[in-house]
Design a protein around this motif. Structure first.
Motif, short mmCIF file in Angstrom:
data_model
loop_
_atom_site.label_atom_id
_atom_site.label_comp_id
_atom_site.label_asym_id
_atom_site.label_seq_id
_atom_site.Cartn_x
_atom_site.Cartn_y
_atom_site.Cartn_z
N VAL A 97 0.86 -1.19 0.00
CA VAL A 97 0.00 0.00 0.00
C VAL A 97 0.89 1.24 0.00
N GLY A 98 0.34 2.33 -0.48
CA GLY A 98 1.13 3.56 -0.56
C GLY A 98 2.14 3.47 -1.69
N ASP A 99 3.13 4.34 -1.66
CA ASP A 99 4.16 4.34 -2.69
C ASP A 99 5.14 3.20 -2.46
N PHE A 100 5.70 2.67 -3.55
CA PHE A 100 6.77 1.69 -3.48
C PHE A 100 8.06 2.49 -3.58
N VAL A 101 8.80 2.58 -2.48
CA VAL A 101 9.97 3.45 -2.42
C VAL A 101 11.24 2.63 -2.62
N ILE A 102 12.06 3.10 -3.56
CA ILE A 102 13.40 2.56 -3.76
C ILE A 102 14.35 3.63 -3.24
N GLY A 103 15.07 3.29 -2.20
CA GLY A 103 15.98 4.24 -1.58
C GLY A 103 17.42 4.01 -2.01
N ILE A 104 18.18 5.08 -1.98
CA ILE A 104 19.60 5.01 -2.33
C ILE A 104 20.39 5.72 -1.24
N VAL A 105 21.39 5.00 -0.71
CA VAL A 105 22.30 5.58 0.28
C VAL A 105 23.61 5.87 -0.43
N GLY A 106 24.03 7.11 -0.37
CA GLY A 106 25.28 7.51 -1.02
C GLY A 106 25.02 8.26 -2.30
N CYS A 110 11.48 2.35 3.11
CA CYS A 110 11.48 1.99 1.71
C CYS A 110 11.33 0.48 1.58
N SER A 111 11.13 0.01 0.35
CA SER A 111 11.02 -1.43 0.09
C SER A 111 12.33 -2.00 -0.40
N ILE A 112 13.07 -1.22 -1.19
CA ILE A 112 14.40 -1.60 -1.66
C ILE A 112 15.34 -0.49 -1.23
N LEU A 113 16.50 -0.87 -0.69
CA LEU A 113 17.51 0.12 -0.30
C LEU A 113 18.84 -0.27 -0.92
N PHE A 114 19.30 0.55 -1.85
CA PHE A 114 20.60 0.34 -2.50
C PHE A 114 21.64 1.13 -1.72
N ILE A 115 22.69 0.43 -1.29
CA ILE A 115 23.79 1.06 -0.56
C ILE A 115 24.99 1.10 -1.49
N SER A 116 25.39 2.31 -1.88
CA SER A 116 26.49 2.47 -2.83
C SER A 116 27.80 1.95 -2.25
N GLN A 117 28.73 1.67 -3.14
CA GLN A 117 30.03 1.15 -2.71
C GLN A 117 30.71 2.10 -1.72
N GLU A 118 30.60 3.40 -1.97
CA GLU A 118 31.24 4.37 -1.07
C GLU A 118 30.65 4.37 0.33
N GLU A 119 29.42 3.89 0.48
CA GLU A 119 28.77 3.84 1.79
C GLU A 119 28.66 2.42 2.34
N SER A 120 29.36 1.48 1.73
CA SER A 120 29.25 0.08 2.15
C SER A 120 29.68 -0.15 3.59
N LEU A 132 17.89 -5.14 0.98
CA LEU A 132 19.17 -4.42 0.95
C LEU A 132 19.98 -4.89 -0.25
N VAL A 133 20.35 -3.94 -1.10
CA VAL A 133 21.11 -4.23 -2.32
C VAL A 133 22.43 -3.46 -2.24
N THR A 134 23.53 -4.15 -2.53
CA THR A 134 24.86 -3.55 -2.43
C THR A 134 25.67 -3.83 -3.69
#
Length: 184
Positions: free
Chosen positions: A50-59, A95-105, A122-124
């Motif tokens: 329900v609501g928005d499907f949020v894909i988050g990005i860290v970094g 969020c539903s998917i959270l991508f963590i960039s290499q610089e923030e690993s 969590l996607v890295t």
């Protein structure tokens, strides 16, 4: 429906077998497309539908721009997809998917602990992170982009992963690699 899934698997397979070179920069268009496809192969619990499907990005990652361009007008079921940036030190990751960039690993362990009981995929993109809390990790093996999937990390977050996606990946446990080293 079966044809659609087979077509998606074929498309992902083509992306995953794309040659990469250590000297070339990462093609975040490919990453964006694969991350979008995860929405078809991961099942979130009902309260996340329900609501928005949020894909988050860290970094600071080019993935933000690539995903923003790719998802225009796309949905996950009835949910509008929204791309959102998060700071590594955020108090929450809604969020539903959270991508963590290499610089923030280096923040993965803290983020994994903060979200351990939440259905957040969590996607890295750095070697070894599927053993350290990531659900899905992009790696390069023999100049080819591959996925490492830690199925236990996905299941522990109250999500399920389709067998079609598992067939494309190197399966990781917190102890070692357990399956699927076949070449496409």
């Amino acid at each position: 429906m079966i044809f659609f899934r087979q077509a998606c698997v074929t498309i992902m397979l083509l992306f995953l077998t794309t040659h990469c070179s250590a000297q070339q920069s990462i093609d975040y268009k490919v990453h964006a497309n694969i991350i979008y496809r995860f929405t078809k192969y991961i099942e979130w619990p009902g309260n996340k539908r329900v609501g928005d499907f949020v894909i988050g990005i860290v970094g600071d990652s080019p993935l933000y721009e690539e995903l923003s361009a790719l998802i225009v007008g796309k949905t996950v079921g009835d949910q509008r997809i929204v791309i959102k940036k998060f700071a590594a030190g955020a108090a929450a990751y809604n969020c539903s998917i959270l991508f963590i960039s290499q610089e923030e690993s280096r923040s993965l362990k803290r983020i994994a602990l903060m979200t351990y009981d939440l259905p957040v995929l969590l996607v890295t993109e750095d070697n070894g992170l599927a053993k350290k809390g990531s659900c899905i990790n992009f790696i390069v093996v023999d100049d080819r982009l591959k996925l490492e999937i830690n199925k236990n990390n996905i299941l522990s977050r109250n999500m399920n992963v389709a067998s079609e996606l598992l067939k494309l990946a190197i399966i990781i446990t917190n102890d070692n690699v357990i399956a699927n080293t076949q070449k496409p």
